[in-house]
Design a protein around this motif. Structure first.
Motif, PDB file in Angstrom:
ATOM      1  N   GLY A   1      -2.578  54.517 -24.810  1.00  0.00           N
ATOM      2  CA  GLY A   1      -1.599  55.025 -23.522  1.00  0.00           C
ATOM      3  C   GLY A   1      -1.499  56.366 -23.338  1.00  0.00           C
TER       4      GLY A   1
ATOM      5  N   GLY B   1       2.635  52.662 -14.319  1.00  0.00           N
ATOM      6  CA  GLY B   1       3.685  51.628 -14.210  1.00  0.00           C
ATOM      7  C   GLY B   1       3.480  50.193 -14.076  1.00  0.00           C
ATOM      8  N   ALA B   2       2.219  49.861 -14.531  1.00  0.00           N
ATOM      9  CA  ALA B   2       1.838  48.456 -14.703  1.00  0.00           C
ATOM     10  C   ALA B   2       1.182  47.882 -15.723  1.00  0.00           C
ATOM     11  CB  ALA B   2       0.860  48.291 -13.426  1.00  0.00           C
TER      12      ALA B   2
ATOM     13  N   PRO C   1       1.848  55.979 -18.521  1.00  0.00           N
ATOM     14  CA  PRO C   1       0.625  56.546 -18.936  1.00  0.00           C
ATOM     15  C   PRO C   1       0.016  56.591 -17.524  1.00  0.00           C
ATOM     16  CG  PRO C   1       0.787  54.660 -19.828  1.00  0.00           C
ATOM     17  CD  PRO C   1       1.993  54.628 -19.294  1.00  0.00           C
TER      18      PRO C   1
ATOM     19  N   PHE D   1      16.404  44.342 -12.593  1.00  0.00           N
ATOM     20  CA  PHE D   1      15.908  43.181 -13.207  1.00  0.00           C
ATOM     21  C   PHE D   1      16.889  42.369 -14.232  1.00  0.00           C
ATOM     22  CE2 PHE D   1      11.237  45.675 -13.159  1.00  0.00           C
ATOM     23  CZ  PHE D   1      11.690  45.479 -11.793  1.00  0.00           C
TER      24      PHE D   1
ATOM     25  N   ILE E   1       2.331  46.218 -18.369  1.00  0.00           N
ATOM     26  CA  ILE E   1       2.713  44.790 -18.797  1.00  0.00           C
ATOM     27  C   ILE E   1       1.962  43.916 -17.796  1.00  0.00           C
ATOM     28  CG2 ILE E   1       4.675  43.194 -19.023  1.00  0.00           C
ATOM     29  CD1 ILE E   1       4.981  45.623 -21.106  1.00  0.00           C
TER      30      ILE E   1
ATOM     31  N   LEU F   1      -5.432  62.849 -27.822  1.00  0.00           N
ATOM     32  CA  LEU F   1      -6.311  62.223 -28.748  1.00  0.00           C
ATOM     33  C   LEU F   1      -7.563  62.223 -28.338  1.00  0.00           C
ATOM     34  CD1 LEU F   1      -6.218  60.804 -31.551  1.00  0.00           C
ATOM     35  CD2 LEU F   1      -6.110  58.625 -30.651  1.00  0.00           C
TER      36      LEU F   1
ATOM     37  N   CYS G   1      -6.393  51.796 -27.277  1.00  0.00           N
ATOM     38  CA  CYS G   1      -5.148  51.641 -26.535  1.00  0.00           C
ATOM     39  C   CYS G   1      -4.039  52.492 -26.798  1.00  0.00           C
ATOM     40  CB  CYS G   1      -4.859  50.186 -26.672  1.00  0.00           C
ATOM     41  SG  CYS G   1      -6.163  48.874 -26.529  1.00  0.00           S
TER      42      CYS G   1
ATOM     43  N   GLY H   1      10.383  47.649 -17.807  1.00  0.00           N
ATOM     44  CA  GLY H   1      11.366  46.786 -16.938  1.00  0.00           C
ATOM     45  C   GLY H   1      10.882  45.136 -17.177  1.00  0.00           C
ATOM     46  N   GLY H   2       9.721  45.274 -16.666  1.00  0.00           N
ATOM     47  CA  GLY H   2       9.006  43.895 -16.856  1.00  0.00           C
ATOM     48  C   GLY H   2       8.549  42.896 -15.715  1.00  0.00           C
ATOM     49  N   GLN H   3       8.845  43.766 -14.448  1.00  0.00           N
ATOM     50  CA  GLN H   3       8.286  42.831 -13.238  1.00  0.00           C
ATOM     51  C   GLN H   3       6.774  42.956 -13.292  1.00  0.00           C
ATOM     52  OE1 GLN H   3       9.035  42.246  -8.416  1.00  0.00           O
ATOM     53  NE2 GLN H   3       9.054  44.296  -9.298  1.00  0.00           N
TER      54      GLN H   3
ATOM     55  N   TYR I   1      15.022  49.377  -8.981  1.00  0.00           N
ATOM     56  CA  TYR I   1      15.053  47.818  -9.258  1.00  0.00           C
ATOM     57  C   TYR I   1      16.414  47.648  -9.901  1.00  0.00           C
ATOM     58  CZ  TYR I   1      12.310  49.481 -13.149  1.00  0.00           C
ATOM     59  OH  TYR I   1      11.765  49.987 -14.396  1.00  0.00           O
TER      60      TYR I   1
ATOM     61  N   HIS J   1      -2.470  52.894 -17.657  1.00  0.00           N
ATOM     62  CA  HIS J   1      -2.224  51.970 -16.597  1.00  0.00           C
ATOM     63  C   HIS J   1      -0.581  52.168 -16.042  1.00  0.00           C
ATOM     64  CE1 HIS J   1      -5.077  49.976 -19.528  1.00  0.00           C
ATOM     65  NE2 HIS J   1      -5.277  49.508 -18.343  1.00  0.00           N
TER      66      HIS J   1
ATOM     67  N   ILE K   1       7.810  57.164 -20.931  1.00  0.00           N
ATOM     68  CA  ILE K   1       6.717  57.864 -20.536  1.00  0.00           C
ATOM     69  C   ILE K   1       5.644  56.936 -19.867  1.00  0.00           C
ATOM     70  CG2 ILE K   1       4.921  59.548 -20.627  1.00  0.00           C
ATOM     71  CD1 ILE K   1       7.929  60.499 -20.996  1.00  0.00           C
TER      72      ILE K   1
HETATM   73  C1  LIG Z   1      11.077  52.963 -17.504  1.00  0.00           C
HETATM   74  C2  LIG Z   1       9.486  52.247 -17.484  1.00  0.00           C
HETATM   75  C3  LIG Z   1       9.459  51.016 -16.942  1.00  0.00           C
HETATM   76  C4  LIG Z   1       8.269  50.139 -16.655  1.00  0.00           C
HETATM   77  N1  LIG Z   1       8.343  48.924 -16.086  1.00  0.00           N
HETATM   78  C5  LIG Z   1       7.055  48.077 -15.764  1.00  0.00           C
HETATM   79  C6  LIG Z   1       7.230  47.144 -15.268  1.00  0.00           C
HETATM   80  O1  LIG Z   1       8.300  46.541 -14.708  1.00  0.00           O
HETATM   81  N2  LIG Z   1       5.919  46.365 -15.428  1.00  0.00           N
HETATM   82  C7  LIG Z   1       4.962  46.747 -15.881  1.00  0.00           C
HETATM   83  O2  LIG Z   1       3.585  46.224 -15.569  1.00  0.00           O
HETATM   84  N3  LIG Z   1       4.837  47.970 -16.451  1.00  0.00           N
HETATM   85  C8  LIG Z   1       5.960  48.774 -16.365  1.00  0.00           C
HETATM   86  N4  LIG Z   1       5.873  50.018 -17.329  1.00  0.00           N
HETATM   87  C9  LIG Z   1       4.667  50.709 -17.576  1.00  0.00           C
HETATM   88  C10 LIG Z   1       4.454  49.998 -18.882  1.00  0.00           C
HETATM   89  O3  LIG Z   1       5.574  50.146 -19.765  1.00  0.00           O
HETATM   90  C11 LIG Z   1       2.993  50.724 -19.462  1.00  0.00           C
HETATM   91  O4  LIG Z   1       2.119  50.870 -18.479  1.00  0.00           O
HETATM   92  C12 LIG Z   1       2.585  50.431 -20.793  1.00  0.00           C
HETATM   93  O5  LIG Z   1       3.697  50.444 -21.457  1.00  0.00           O
HETATM   94  C13 LIG Z   1       1.520  51.017 -21.329  1.00  0.00           C
HETATM   95  O6  LIG Z   1       1.328  50.409 -22.481  1.00  0.00           O
HETATM   96  P1  LIG Z   1       0.166  50.889 -23.554  1.00  0.00           P
HETATM   97  O7  LIG Z   1      -0.108  49.936 -24.577  1.00  0.00           O
HETATM   98  O8  LIG Z   1      -1.042  51.559 -22.870  1.00  0.00           O
HETATM   99  O9  LIG Z   1       0.983  52.218 -24.022  1.00  0.00           O
HETATM  100  P2  LIG Z   1       2.118  52.391 -25.262  1.00  0.00           P
HETATM  101  O10 LIG Z   1       3.106  51.329 -25.080  1.00  0.00           O
HETATM  102  O11 LIG Z   1       2.770  53.733 -25.186  1.00  0.00           O
HETATM  103  O12 LIG Z   1       1.524  52.205 -26.704  1.00  0.00           O
HETATM  104  C14 LIG Z   1       0.733  53.052 -27.183  1.00  0.00           C
HETATM  105  C15 LIG Z   1       0.351  52.821 -28.806  1.00  0.00           C
HETATM  106  O13 LIG Z   1      -0.621  53.988 -29.197  1.00  0.00           O
HETATM  107  C16 LIG Z   1      -0.294  54.525 -30.320  1.00  0.00           C
HETATM  108  N5  LIG Z   1      -0.622  55.814 -30.185  1.00  0.00           N
HETATM  109  C17 LIG Z   1      -0.560  56.545 -29.359  1.00  0.00           C
HETATM  110  N6  LIG Z   1      -1.263  57.961 -29.676  1.00  0.00           N
HETATM  111  C18 LIG Z   1      -1.298  57.924 -31.062  1.00  0.00           C
HETATM  112  C19 LIG Z   1      -2.038  58.426 -32.055  1.00  0.00           C
HETATM  113  N7  LIG Z   1      -2.563  59.707 -31.841  1.00  0.00           N
HETATM  114  N8  LIG Z   1      -2.148  58.073 -33.173  1.00  0.00           N
HETATM  115  C20 LIG Z   1      -1.828  56.686 -33.665  1.00  0.00           C
HETATM  116  N9  LIG Z   1      -1.234  55.975 -32.908  1.00  0.00           N
HETATM  117  C21 LIG Z   1      -1.098  56.487 -31.267  1.00  0.00           C
HETATM  118  C22 LIG Z   1       1.307  54.647 -29.934  1.00  0.00           C
HETATM  119  O14 LIG Z   1       1.955  54.697 -31.475  1.00  0.00           O
HETATM  120  C23 LIG Z   1       1.486  53.096 -29.567  1.00  0.00           C
HETATM  121  O15 LIG Z   1       1.534  52.301 -30.463  1.00  0.00           O
HETATM  122  C24 LIG Z   1       6.904  50.675 -17.207  1.00  0.00           C
HETATM  123  C25 LIG Z   1       7.309  52.048 -18.179  1.00  0.00           C
HETATM  124  C26 LIG Z   1       8.535  52.692 -17.858  1.00  0.00           C
HETATM  125  C27 LIG Z   1       8.271  54.088 -18.743  1.00  0.00           C
END
Ligand SMILES: Cc1cc2nc3c(=O)[nH]c(=O)nc-3n(C[C@H](O)[C@H](O)[C@H](O)COP(=O)(O)OP(=O)(O)OC[C@H]3O[C@@H](n4cnc5c(N)ncnc54)[C@H](O)[C@@H]3O)c2cc1C
Length: 404
Positions: free
Chosen positions: A304, A102-103, A76, A343, A105, A310, A302, A171-173, A341, A100, A74
């Motif tokens: 997501g 789809g961006a 965010p 990758f 990473i 929350l 952080c 994916g990681g681009q 894509y 953030h 999913i």
């Molecule tokens: C299919 C797919 C492909 C993607 N490809 C790319 C790409 O190529 N390049 C790129 O830059 N980005 C890409 N993204 C986007 C990227 O994955 C996200 O933007 C990024 O992972 C968000 O990171 P985050 O740390 O904010 O969230 P998350 O990775 O979701 O981490 C959230 C953390 O918060 C914790 N958390 C949440 N709520 C609670 C709670 N209530 N209590 C305790 N802990 C909680 C979770 O347990 C987790 O540890 C892609 C996403 C998807 C789905």
């Protein structure tokens, strides 16, 4: 979700059987004297010229039933803009770093540097040395790394370990995909520059970061945005002919980065543990629970997509993305994107790019994934009537490899 069941065999042999012999291989290349080309085959006018062999053709053979072959996550996505700001909550500093799309990473190191700046001001003003980071995805792990640089003691709280997060599935681009930044163009440009520099410096150091070419039949919006906001990070060349055996029309080559999330997150986690960071695995039900149970005076949020419940942030909206994970193909060292894509990474060749707006169900849908990889009428199941809206165009894109 695709509603049609998988028809036929579970192994989808997607392309090799349909490959016609290409009689015009190489004929469309513009001939330019070698002396007028730079090292990468680019003429002084910026038009790339194919001087060598074609790049290897991907093998789209896909076994949807193989363990880990289908993934869904999913994104965010936050309406208006990602969130990177601070609030005072009951005398504590809460810094928000989520949304953030789809961006995540791509932006991670840049946002982490911003978090450090915000926290630095608070640390300078007071005596607090302890910080809590909520979330163990890419945003939490990079933010925690930067807080350590300030000499703080850091504890990470999360209900999902790094390998279970959305970040791990990405994916990681390195590109600005599916993220809002209205009114924050300047900030985003700085974030991009910092992130790109940090990722580039880590190439070859075990973080799973590589420089790669990405080929695209049309200008790739998510890379064009980077070029507009922060010139010089991504390079584009027009190709009169794509360097593929059966895919020979004009297109573009972008030079960008590939970050392999499983390697990157593992390395961040290892480094944090080695530097004394404590991980506490727990789920918070509400903002109030965070403020009453987390003892640290600095809290970096952080979480997501989790921030929607929350922190009651209704601007967050889920965008489901699905991936087909093909076996690794070490001969492929380029990315491809158009309506989806491809990758190639060291663990898998990742095919993705679907967007299901408003869907927060992380269940993967093997029939959908099989459909993208399929070029055989026998295998074209599901996607046309599914909610994986871009899957039919991904099918078209992959079909192009095998039939042109
Ligand atoms: C299919 C797919 C492909 C993607 N490809 C790319 C790409 O190529 N390049 C790129 O830059 N980005 C890409 N993204 C986007 C990227 O994955 C996200 O933007 C990024 O992972 C968000 O990171 P985050 O740390 O904010 O969230 P998350 O990775 O979701 O981490 C959230 C953390 O918060 C914790 N958390 C949440 N709520 C609670 C709670 N209530 N209590 C305790 N802990 C909680 C979770 O347990 C987790 O540890 C892609 C996403 C998807 C789905």
């Amino acid at each position: 979700m695709c509603i049609e069941p998988v028809a036929g065999p579970q192994v989808t042999a997607c392309q090799p059987a349909f490959l016609p012999i290409c009689p015009i291989l190489g004929r469309l290349a513009i001939v330019v004297p070698r002396s007028s080309l730079n090292q990468r085959g680019v003429s002084p006018g910026g038009v790339a010229v194919m001087t060598g062999a074609n790049l290897p053709t991907p093998d789209f053979t896909f076994v949807p039933s193989a363990p880990g072959a289908c993934l869904a996550g999913i994104r965010p996505y936050r309406r208006g803009s990602y969130r990177l700001d601070a609030e005072d909550a009951a005398g504590r500093l809460v810094v928000h770093n989520y949304g953030h799309g789809g961006a995540g990473i791509t932006l991670s190191w840049g946002c982490a540097a911003k978090v450090r700046e915000i926290v630095r001001a608070r640390v300078a003003a007071g005596s607090t040395r302890d910080a809590a980071v909520l979330g163990a995805g890419v945003m939490g792990l990079t933010a925690a790394t930067r807080l350590l640089d300030l000499g703080l003691t850091v504890t990470i709280y999360a209900d999902r370990k790094p390998a279970e997060t959305t970040s791990f599935k990405a994916g990681g681009q390195w590109a600005v995909s599916i993220v809002n930044y209205a009114g924050k163009e300047r900030e985003l440009a700085e974030i991009l520059r910092t992130a790109h520099r940090t990722f580039s410096e880590s190439i070859g150091n075990g973080f799973g970061v590589y420089e790669r070419d990405n080929y695209a039949g049309r200008p790739a919006e998510n890379l064009e945005v980077v070029m507009q906001l922060a010139a010089g990070l991504v390079h584009r060349e027009f190709l009169p002919r794509m360097p593929f055996e059966h895919h020979t029309q004009a297109g573009y080559r972008y030079r960008t980065l590939l970050v392999e999330p499983p390697t990157f997150l593992r390395r961040l986690e290892e480094d944090l543990l080695a530097r004394g960071v404590r991980f506490v695995w727990k789920r918070f039900r509400s903002r109030e629970e965070v403020l009453t149970s987390v003892p640290q005076n600095i809290i970096v949020n952080c979480t997501g997509f989790g921030a929607r419940d929350l922190w009651n942030d209704d601007l967050l909206c889920p965008i489901k993305g699905q991936l087909a994970m093909l076996p690794a193909q070490p001969a492929l060292d380029y990315l491809y994107s158009q309506n989806g894509y491809l990758f190639p990474r060291s663990d898998h060749v990742v095919i993705g790019g679907t967007t299901e707006y408003g869907v927060a169900d992380e269940t993967p849908d093997p029939p959908c994934a099989a459909g993208w990889c399929s070029t055989s009428p026998r295998c074209s199941v599901g996607p046309r009537r599914s909610r994986c809206r871009r899957s039919t165009s991904i099918t078209r894109a992959t079909r192009r490899w095998s039939t042109r």
